[in-house]
Design an enzyme around this catalytic site. Structure first.
Site, mmCIF file in Angstrom:
data_model
loop_
_atom_site.group_PDB
_atom_site.id
_atom_site.type_symbol
_atom_site.label_atom_id
_atom_site.label_comp_id
_atom_site.label_asym_id
_atom_site.label_seq_id
_atom_site.Cartn_x
_atom_site.Cartn_y
_atom_site.Cartn_z
ATOM 1 N N VAL A 1 0.817 -1.218 0.000
ATOM 2 C CA VAL A 1 0.000 0.000 0.000
ATOM 3 C C VAL A 1 0.850 1.268 0.000
ATOM 4 C CG1 VAL A 1 -2.032 -1.055 1.041
ATOM 5 C CG2 VAL A 1 -0.259 -0.127 2.528
ATOM 6 N N THR B 1 5.281 2.690 -0.674
ATOM 7 C CA THR B 1 6.729 2.462 -0.731
ATOM 8 C C THR B 1 7.432 3.808 -0.635
ATOM 9 O OG1 THR B 1 6.695 2.573 -3.148
ATOM 10 C CG2 THR B 1 6.597 0.375 -2.163
ATOM 11 N N ASP C 1 6.183 15.912 8.963
ATOM 12 C CA ASP C 1 5.835 15.549 7.578
ATOM 13 C C ASP C 1 4.317 15.450 7.406
ATOM 14 O OD1 ASP C 1 6.322 15.049 4.915
ATOM 15 O OD2 ASP C 1 6.758 12.917 5.184
#
EC number: 2.7.11.1
Length: 403
Positions: free
Chosen positions: A77, A79, A196
Site C-alpha cells: 500500500v 513504498t 511531515d
C-alpha cells in the site's frame, strides 16, 4: 503558481522574487543519516510479496503467555526511501493490519518505534506490536504492525478532483478538526513534532470518517537549544523557516503544514506548488507578500540583512472563491503566518469558529450517522486555560467528560 479558481493570476508576480531568492542559495540539502534504532524479536522471512507469510512470537512479559501469530501479506500500500508498507491479514484472528517494514541499522535504536510506543489517541495511528525479520542476505528489518485504515486524505482529495467537485465543507471541517486534535495530542503529551504533515500521511476511514495521523518516520522530540535538520517535510507543506534553513524550529512547522492541507481541501489543489526549495519560497511570497525584517528574524536571524524585492500580499478573499465562509479564510490566515510564534496552536485551531458546526448538539454526518469521537479529550487538555477548554467542550459534551 496557476491562477486560483475565482482568484487573481499571480504568475507574473514572482519573477523578481525568484531571482532574489535564488541568490540566497536556498537548496534542498541531502536527507539526514540514519537515526538511533533498536527493537524486539528476530524472525525469519523473505521480502513481503502477495501470499508470503511472516510469523512472530508475542507476549512473554508480565506472566503473559507467549504465542505465535502469522501474517499473510496481501498487497503493498506504500513504498518510499524508508522501505515498504503492506496490508496483511492475521491468520489466527482474521484481522487486517498494516505492516511497515524498514531496513534496520543494528547499531541504533529506531526513533519511530520509540515514538509510536509512547502514543495512544483516537486520531493517531496505533502500534499493535513490532518484530524483526531477516532476509537471505542477512539484512535486518524492523516490522511495525499497525491498525489498518483503508483510505488516505490524498486519495479522498483525488476522488473529488477526478469528479471535478470540491470536498463538501462538512468533511473539510471534520477532517481538519481531527487532524488538529491529533497534532494537539502529539505536540503536548509525548511532546513530538511530526515534521511531515501532508494529505498522504492522514488516513481516513470511509465509513466512520475518523481520521488518523500516520507515518512517524520523520517525527522527533524537539529540545530547546538543540539543532535539528532543516530539510524535513514534503515541499508543498514546508514551513518557510525550514526553507530559510532554520535548525531551531518548533512544533509550529506542523501547524503551517496543516494550514497548507486546509487550503488544499478548500481549493482542490495545493496552495504553494513549488517545483524546488527556491520556487517554494517564491510561491509563498506571491501569496503572503515579502516577509518583514522582523518576520525574517523569527524564521532565521542569518537572513535579516538580505534584500528581497517588495511584493504586496494577495488578499485571502481573492485566493478563495467568493462563497467561501469567512471563518475558513480566517483560520487559514491564522495558520499560515511567517512568524512561527504567531501561528495558533493545534488546540486553538480546534476551538476556532470554523468548527462550530461540529459542536452543535445534534450534529451528524450527511448520511445521518453519528460523527466519530470529537470531544473525548484527556491528557492534551492538561494545563489548558479554562476559557479554551470551555470553547473546546460544548455543553452536551461537558456532561460526559471529566472537565
Amino acid at each position: 503558481m496557476a491562477a486560483m479558481p475565482g482568484g487573481p493570476d499571480l504568475a507574473g508576480a514572482g519573477g523578481a522574487v525568484a531571482v532574489a531568492v535564488d541568490a540566497m542559495q536556498v537548496d534542498d540539502p541531502p536527507r539526514a543519516s540514519a537515526e538511533e534504532k533498536h527493537g524486539p524479536t528476530i524472525m525469519g522471512g523473505n521480502d513481503p510479496v502477495t501470499g508470503h507469510i511472516i510469523s512472530t512470537t508475542i507476549g512473554g512479559k508480565n506472566d503473559e503467555p507467549k504465542r505465535t501469530i502469522s501474517y499473510m501479506a496481501e498487497r503493498v500500500v506504500g513504498t518510499g526511501s524508508f522501505g515498504v508498507v503492506f496490508q496483511a491479514k492475521c491468520l489466527e484472528t482474521g484481522e487486517t493490519v498494516a505492516i511497515k517494514k524498514v531496513l534496520q541499522d543494528k547499531r541504533y535504536k529506531n526513533r519511530e518505534l520509540q515514538i509510536m510506543r509512547s502514543m495512544d489517541h483516537c486520531n493517531v495511528i496505533s502500534l499493535k506490536h513490532c518484530f524483526f525479520s531477516t532476509t537471505s542476505r542477512d539484512e535486518l528489518f524492523l516490522n511495525l504492525v499497525m491498525e489498518f485504515v483503508p483510505e488516505s486524505l490524498y486519495r479522498v482529495l483525488k476522488h473529488y478532483k477526478d469528479m471535478k467537485q470540491r470536498m463538501p465543507l462538512i468533511y473539510v471541517k471534520l477532517y481538519m478538526y481531527q487532524i488538529f486534535r491529533g497534532l494537539a495530542y502529539i505536540h503536548t503529551v509525548p511532546g513530538v513534532c511530526h515534521r511531515d504533515i501532508k494529505p498522504q500521511n492522514i488516513l481516513v476511514d470511509p465509513l466512520t470518517h475518523q481520521v488518523k495521523v500516520c507515518d512517524f518516520g520523520s517525527a522527533k522530540m524537539l529540545i530547546k537549544g538543540e539543532a535539528n535538520i532543516s530539510y524535513i517535510c514534503s515541499r508543498y507543506y514546508r514551513a518557510p523557516e525550514l526553507i530559510f534553513g532554520a535548525t531551531e524550529y518548533t512544533t509550529s512547522i506542523d501547524i503551517w503544514s496543516a494550514g497548507c492541507v486546509l487550503a488544499e481541501l478548500l481549493l482542490g489543489q495545493p496552495l504553494f506548488p513549488g517545483e524546488s526549495a527556491v520556487d517554494q519560497l517564491v510561491e509563498i511570497i506571491k501569496v503572503l507578500g515579502t516577509p518583514t525584517r522582523e518576520e525574517i528574524r523569527c524564521m532565521n536571524p542569518n537572513y535579516t540583512e538580505f534584500k528581497f524585492p517588495q511584493i504586496k500580499a494577495c488578499p485571502w478573499h481573492k485566493i478563495f472563491h467568493k462563497r467561501m465562509p469567512p471563518e475558513a479564510i480566517d483560520l487559514v490566515s491564522r495558520l499560515l503566518q511567517y512568524s512561527p510564534n504567531l501561528r495558533c496552536t493545534a488546540l486553538e485551531a480546534c476551538a476556532h469558529s470554523f468548527f462550530d458546526e461540529l459542536r452543535e448538539p445534534h450534529a451528524k454526518l450527511p448520511n445521518g450517522r453519528p460523527f466519530p469521537p470529537l470531544f473525548n479529550f484527556k491528557q492534551e487538555l492538561a494545563n489548558t486555560h479554562p476559557e479554551l477548554v470551555s470553547r473546546l467542550l460544548p455543553e452536551h459534551a461537558q456532561r460526559h467528560s471529566g472537565f
